[in-house]
Design a protein around this motif. Structure first.
Motif: not given
Length: 389
Positions: A174-179
């Protein structure tokens, strides 16, 4: 938008730097002495894995194995006469299995106004995320279990492709980075704490990491902007709460949809117990992959040097290998993990732990558009040690 953001940031920084502080390269700078902090960590995981599923038929992936994660951090800093603290942070990878010799490298400028980070580092959305509690070193929300159960990359005797968008993507965290623009060259601002509230904003021209090359924004996605807010405080009656919310967008090339990422998280703590979770979503990446959602939920208990946690994670996204092959309505791949663990902290520098992980990776459709999916599952039982220095 890009020029306005950068100009505004430059004015803020310039207003807080004296004339002598600007001459950073000469000996005439009136400032305190430079201190060089050296730190890092050495983490060892020992685990016995039992691995199965149609993807790995004919392979022997079971048994006891050892993994490690090592980083050495160099962190010089100095405080100028005007009160600004100037610092840097460089992370040297100590494990030969990683292709990224220097993980993160950035400069910091901090003061009463907050903190700026300039360089190769994650966005404010990533860094301010609150997620489910997990006291283990293997961490159910990190994709680390793939070191024992091969649900990422290429697996099986036929070389089939399984989940390839684990890192910084909805399939693995859930620790996302865009693309999945991990550690892009960016500028980030983190506000001071206002009665428990704080906010942050990041900007990266493109998603490139560790490179000074100039890329063509007519051909690639650019202008990554991330916003985040967080709160940490007391609810009264001995209960504490931590909350986070984030949103990010970027500018896609002409004719494509701008990608977006968003997420929320919450933890509540009382009497040594912490309960919480998080949810995140990525959409419109334009990659026939990575679009999806993820969430986690967990409970932890701390009692003196002992801490315990039970955490569940679910992630899913469009199956990038099979999207084109099937030519139909977005088959998905999913990852479900449950992790039970206990950790004993001897002091602030050294801890040992034990863990049991159940891992289940499923694809709706297998490679080539036939079959029920290239699935992998496994159970890991192990111990861990971590030295922070």
């Amino acid at each position: 938008m890009r020029n306005t953001f950068l100009c505004t940031t430059a004015l803020v920084l310039a207003s807080g730097v004296s004339a002598s502080a600007m001459d950073m390269g000469g000996k005439d700078v009136e400032a305190g002495s430079l201190s060089l902090g050296i730190g890092g960590y050495f983490e060892v995981l020992a685990g016995f894995a039992n691995v199965g599923g149609p993807t790995v038929v004919g392979q022997d992936l079971d048994g006891l194995d050892f993994k490690q994660d090592v980083e050495i951090h160099f962190s010089p800093s100095m405080t100028l006469d005007n009160g600004l603290t100037i610092g840097a942070h460089v992370e040297l990878e100590g494990s030969s299995g990683t292709a990224d010799t220097i993980d993160e490298a950035y400069m910091t400028i901090s003061g009463n106004f907050g903190k700026f980070i300039l360089g190769s580092e994650n966005s404010v959305g990533y860094k301010m995320t609150v997620a489910a509690p997990d006291v283990t070193h293997i961490n159910v929300n990190s994709g680390s279990t793939t070191a024992f159960v091969p649900y990422s990359g290429t697996a099986g005797t036929a070389g089939v492709s399984v989940g390839s968008d684990i890192f910084r993507g909805t399939l693995g965290t859930t620790y996302l980075e865009n693309r999945r623009n991990n550690d892009a060259q960016r500028i980030s601002y983190f506000s001071p704490d206002f009665s428990g509230f704080s906010f942050g904003v990041s900007y990266a021209r493109d998603g490139n990491q560790d490179s000074n090359g100039q890329l063509d924004c007519n051909a690639i996605t650019c202008d990554y902007i991330d916003l985040a807010v967080a709160y940490s405080g007391s609810l009264g009656g001995g209960a504490d709460v931590a909350l986070s919310a984030r949103w990010g967008t970027a500018s896609a090339p002409v004719g494509a949809t701008d990608p977006e990422v968003w997420g929320v998280g919450a933890n509540v703590s009382f009497n040594g117990i912490t309960i919480g979770g998080s949810y995140a979503e990525q959409k419109d990446t334009g990659l026939n992959a990575q679009d999806g959602e993820s969430w986690d939920f967990g409970v932890a208990y701390a009692n003196g040097p002992w801490s315990y946690s039970l955490t569940y994670f679910h992630g899913e996204n469009d199956d990038n290998e099979n999207y084109i092959a099937v030519g139909a309505a977005n088959p998905i791949e999913e990852l479900d993990q449950v992790l039970l663990g206990a950790t004993y902290r001897f002091n602030s520098n050294f801890a040992m732990g034990g863990y049991i992980a159940d891992v289940d990776f499923d694809e709706q459709v297998s490679d080539g558009g036939a079959g029920t999916g290239d699935d992998v599952d496994g159970t890991i039982v192990g111990i861990s040690m971590r030295l922070d220095f």
